[in-house]
Design an enzyme around this catalytic site. Structure first.
Site, short mmCIF file in Angstrom:
data_model
loop_
_atom_site.label_atom_id
_atom_site.label_comp_id
_atom_site.label_asym_id
_atom_site.label_seq_id
_atom_site.Cartn_x
_atom_site.Cartn_y
_atom_site.Cartn_z
NE ARG A 1 46.32 68.29 -15.67
CZ ARG A 1 45.71 68.00 -14.77
NH1 ARG A 1 45.89 68.26 -13.42
NH2 ARG A 1 44.42 67.27 -14.90
CD GLU B 1 52.74 65.21 -13.08
OE1 GLU B 1 52.98 65.97 -12.30
OE2 GLU B 1 51.71 64.53 -13.13
CG HIS C 1 50.15 65.16 -9.71
ND1 HIS C 1 50.00 65.20 -11.21
CD2 HIS C 1 48.77 65.79 -9.42
CE1 HIS C 1 48.95 66.00 -11.41
NE2 HIS C 1 47.99 65.86 -10.41
#
Length: 313
Positions: A230, A259, A280
């Site tokens: 994270r 994000e 990601h």
């Protein structure tokens, strides 16, 4: 069941309509101000990263099930779900292979300075007076030390792959712990001894900004940092400062604090030759996506049958 997938486009391919869905609303995305309307008549919600907080959940008395299309479920207020009798299920361990392989790939890229040498092939190599071009020293993985924060499915798999490459592995104890458990090494010792540090712990109030300026200053000079967990586990400004000072020799970041990031995010435009930022996707191998879809369907079917599985609420 009336089932709504709030951010269906976060998967690289569409999730098939669950067999239990009498109404199936596969939304590409849902902004925070759209969540209430999207879920007003829903029995079940699927979310990958769309946040479901207490004020929102309290206005959705008909919602009975939340399926998180991920292993981490920090986007859902679990305490509120318990208070309202909403079952929350996640998808455990589906991406362990994909993320672990991404970590090892990042180790190769950072320790061998592959990004910098790739640029040399187009700029310096044609003008070289020799058959090769030398830049930053290339470091072996064999014999190096990898510090791992988090010993769940992903962290454990990273360790197995690393040991196969004859990398020394240290599992970090909780920061500030008074005692060190068997099989773990004190957090600060891991910082000081590791040639690379990789993060695989959940985001909690205790782990937010786990790696900041103080921790980076205590890392082995010239170490590299990898984060596929994270974004808020690290202080991004501290990472930038560590790269600029040379305390960090490189970083591979698959996650950022916000994000998607702003277009002018400094990490996206920094010119450090050993900085690797990816959007990601460490989790998103084809096999991982297939497992994710299978488990999501199983979670919905099990709940409908009155025998919920993978419950985290």
């Amino acid at each position: 069941m009336n089932i709504v997938f709030l951010d269906g486009a976060s998967l690289p391919s569409a999730l098939p309509r669950p067999a239990q869905a009498t109404v199936w609303n596969l939304r590409e995305k849902t902004s925070p101000d759209q969540v209430l309307d999207a879920l007003r008549d829903a029995d079940a919600a699927i979310t990958n990263k769309v946040r479901l907080d207490r004020p929102t959940l309290e206005q959705l008395p008909g919602l009975k099930l939340i399926c998180v299309a991920a292993t981490g479920y920090d986007c859902v207020d679990i305490a509120a779900c318990r208070d309202q009798g909403i079952t929350v299920c996640n998808v455990p361990a589906y991406s362990a292979v994909s993320v672990a392989e991404s970590v090892i790939a990042s180790l190769f890229a950072l320790r061998r300075h592959l990004l910098a040498y790739r640029s040399f092939s187009a700029t310096q190599w044609p003008e070289s007076s020799h058959f090769c071009v030398h830049g930053a020293p290339i470091e072996d993985l064999q014999g190096s030390t990898l510090g791992i924060v988090g010993r769940g499915d992903i962290g454990s798999r990273v360790a197995r792959l690393a040991k196969a490459l004859e990398i020394n592995v240290l599992f970090a104890e909780h920061q500030g712990a008074q005692r060190t458990r068997e099989g773990y090494t004190a957090f600060d010792e891991v910082l000081a001894r590791s040639d690379a540090l990789t993060l695989h712990c959940p985001l909690t109030p205790q782990t937010r900004y786990l790696i900041g300026a103080g921790q980076i200053s205590r890392m082995k000079p010239g170490a590299v940092l990898i984060n596929t967990a994270r974004g808020a586990l690290v202080d991004e400004n501290a990472v930038l400062a560590g790269l600029e000072s040379g305390q960090l020799a490189g970083a591979a970041l698959d996650v950022l604090h916000v994000e998607p990031p702003r277009a002018d995010h400094p990490l996206l435009h920094h010119t450090h030759p050993n900085l690797l930022v990816t959007p990601h996707v460490a989790w998103a191998s084809q096999s991982s996506v297939a497992r994710l879809k299978t488990v999501l369907a199983s979670n919905i079917a099990a709940f409908a049958a009155g025998k919920p599985v993978n419950v985290v609420s």
